[in-house]
Design a protein around this motif. Structure first.
Motif, short mmCIF file in Angstrom:
data_model
loop_
_atom_site.label_atom_id
_atom_site.label_comp_id
_atom_site.label_asym_id
_atom_site.label_seq_id
_atom_site.Cartn_x
_atom_site.Cartn_y
_atom_site.Cartn_z
N LYS A 28 0.82 -1.22 0.00
CA LYS A 28 0.00 0.00 0.00
C LYS A 28 0.86 1.27 0.00
O LYS A 28 0.50 2.26 -0.63
N PRO A 32 -0.10 6.16 -5.15
CA PRO A 32 -0.70 7.50 -5.13
C PRO A 32 -2.09 7.46 -4.49
O PRO A 32 -2.75 6.42 -4.50
N ARG A 33 -2.51 8.61 -3.97
CA ARG A 33 -3.77 8.62 -3.20
C ARG A 33 -5.00 8.68 -4.10
O ARG A 33 -6.13 8.54 -3.60
N PRO A 35 -6.27 7.91 -8.54
CA PRO A 35 -5.82 7.52 -9.87
C PRO A 35 -5.36 8.76 -10.65
O PRO A 35 -5.63 9.89 -10.23
N PHE A 70 -14.23 -1.38 -6.74
CA PHE A 70 -13.40 -2.46 -6.22
C PHE A 70 -13.48 -2.53 -4.69
O PHE A 70 -14.04 -1.65 -4.04
N PHE A 72 -11.43 -2.58 -1.14
CA PHE A 72 -10.16 -2.33 -0.43
C PHE A 72 -9.87 -3.58 0.39
O PHE A 72 -10.05 -3.59 1.62
N HIS A 73 -9.43 -4.63 -0.29
CA HIS A 73 -9.38 -5.92 0.39
C HIS A 73 -8.35 -5.96 1.52
O HIS A 73 -8.43 -6.81 2.38
N ALA A 75 -7.98 -3.47 3.64
CA ALA A 75 -8.37 -2.49 4.66
C ALA A 75 -9.76 -2.80 5.19
O ALA A 75 -10.40 -1.92 5.77
N ARG A 101 -12.27 10.07 0.83
CA ARG A 101 -12.10 8.90 -0.03
C ARG A 101 -11.24 7.87 0.70
O ARG A 101 -10.54 7.06 0.07
N THR A 103 -9.80 4.69 2.69
CA THR A 103 -9.98 3.24 2.47
C THR A 103 -10.80 2.62 3.60
O THR A 103 -11.32 1.52 3.44
N THR A 135 -6.17 -6.59 -6.02
CA THR A 135 -7.43 -5.93 -5.68
C THR A 135 -8.61 -6.58 -6.40
O THR A 135 -8.60 -6.70 -7.63
N1 SAM Z 1 -9.56 6.12 -5.91
C1 SAM Z 1 -10.07 5.27 -4.85
C2 SAM Z 1 -11.27 5.87 -4.18
O1 SAM Z 1 -11.37 7.08 -4.13
O2 SAM Z 1 -12.12 5.11 -3.73
C3 SAM Z 1 -8.99 4.95 -3.86
C4 SAM Z 1 -8.57 6.09 -2.99
S1 SAM Z 1 -7.64 5.54 -1.61
C5 SAM Z 1 -7.36 7.04 -0.76
C6 SAM Z 1 -6.10 5.18 -2.38
C7 SAM Z 1 -5.24 4.34 -1.50
O3 SAM Z 1 -5.85 3.09 -1.30
C8 SAM Z 1 -3.90 4.01 -2.12
O4 SAM Z 1 -2.96 5.02 -1.84
C9 SAM Z 1 -3.52 2.68 -1.45
O5 SAM Z 1 -2.70 2.88 -0.35
C10 SAM Z 1 -4.87 2.13 -1.00
N2 SAM Z 1 -5.27 0.90 -1.67
C11 SAM Z 1 -5.28 0.65 -2.99
N3 SAM Z 1 -5.77 -0.58 -3.23
C12 SAM Z 1 -6.07 -1.12 -2.02
C13 SAM Z 1 -6.62 -2.36 -1.60
N4 SAM Z 1 -6.94 -3.31 -2.49
N5 SAM Z 1 -6.79 -2.57 -0.28
C14 SAM Z 1 -6.46 -1.62 0.63
N6 SAM Z 1 -5.95 -0.42 0.29
C15 SAM Z 1 -5.75 -0.17 -1.02
#
Ligand code: SAM
Length: 240
Positions: A28, A32-33, A35, A70, A72-73, A75, A101, A103, A135
């Motif tokens: 993780k 980036p926070r 896309p 998707f 956040f599997h 978290a 936004r 997780t 993911t």
């Molecule tokens: N764009 C998406 C949203 O707004 O729903 C994700 C935003 S979230 C703030 C982005 C962060 O989620 C990433 O920086 C990464 O650390 C975390 N992340 C990405 N895929 C994940 C997953 N499968 N499980 C847990 N955390 C994940």
């Protein structure tokens, strides 16, 4: 207005992934926070039966971007949170979960608009992703510019993309990164620069130059430090 019929408070649904993302991001940290912040971040969405057939993606080659819904599997939590501390606000200010936004959210559902590079039966090649390897994806929807682009939208919590910080290289680290880039046939140098320029460190940490950080991209471990406040220097790029 007529009264709404009562809603059962015990309704529950189950969802099943339509595919899984194979991503350049193996952990993780340093993703980036959102896309689009690292256009060099690539991955493949591998669809599972019955969606791995050409019929399921027919027409998608006419679309430049897709929404991915998707899980956040990594978290998922049993206890719902009402407030969260977004890293963007320095991690010391809390907001209602639905204003963020984060997780950490009910049902653990994320959404990202990503570029669709190539469409194959059973496989979507993606870039600009913010998704961890593995993911689970629940649905794919085409981005519809006339409906999804909102000209007068505003968000006073997240008005603009995070400020970028300069990324410097040790000479040896850049040589290593270029070698791995050639082996992987992926834009690794740009990926490292785009991800580190976001400054992945938690905002509350003010690291001295002795503090080392690391993250895995593709199959390499990237090591860096902060030689001066607000500047990253890549120290090594080593096969994991
Ligand atoms: N764009 C998406 C949203 O707004 O729903 C994700 C935003 S979230 C703030 C982005 C962060 O989620 C990433 O920086 C990464 O650390 C975390 N992340 C990405 N895929 C994940 C997953 N499968 N499980 C847990 N955390 C994940």
């Amino acid at each position: 207005m007529a009264a709404f019929p009562a809603i059962s408070l015990t309704m529950s649904y189950s969802v099943t992934p339509i595919g899984f993302v194979r991503s350049c991001f193996k952990e993780k940290f340093a993703i980036p926070r959102q896309p689009q912040l690292a256009p060099a971040a690539r991955g493949v969405l591998e669809l599972v039966p019955p969606f791995d057939q050409a019929e399921a993606v027919q027409g998608l080659e006419q679309v430049s971007h897709v929404w991915l819904l998707f899980l956040f599997h990594q978290a998922l939590e049993d206890k719902p949170r009402l407030k969260v501390r977004p890293p963007r606000l320095g991690g010391n200010q809390s907001l209602g979960v639905f204003a963020t936004r984060s997780t950490h959210r009910p049902n653990g559902i994320g959404q990202s608009v990503v570029r669709l590079e190539k469409v194959e039966a059973g496989r979507l090649w993606l870039s600009g992703i913010d998704l961890l390897d593995g993911t689970p994806v629940l649905d794919i929807k085409p981005y519809v510019p006339y409906a999804d682009r909102v000209a007068d939208a505003s968000n006073r919590i997240a008005e603009a993309a995070p400020a970028l910080i300069p990324v410097e290289w040790e000479d040896a680290a850049l040589i290593q990164a270029r070698e791995h880039q050639a082996r992987l046939e992926q834009p690794l140098v740009t990926l490292i620069e785009q991800c580190l320029a976001q400054d992945p460190r938690p905002a509350y940490q003010e690291p001295g130059p002795e503090r080392r950080y690391g993250a895995r991209l593709w199959d390499v471990d990237v090591h860096w430090h902060y030689p001066r406040p607000g500047t990253i220097r890549v120290l090594a790029v080593i096969k994991a």
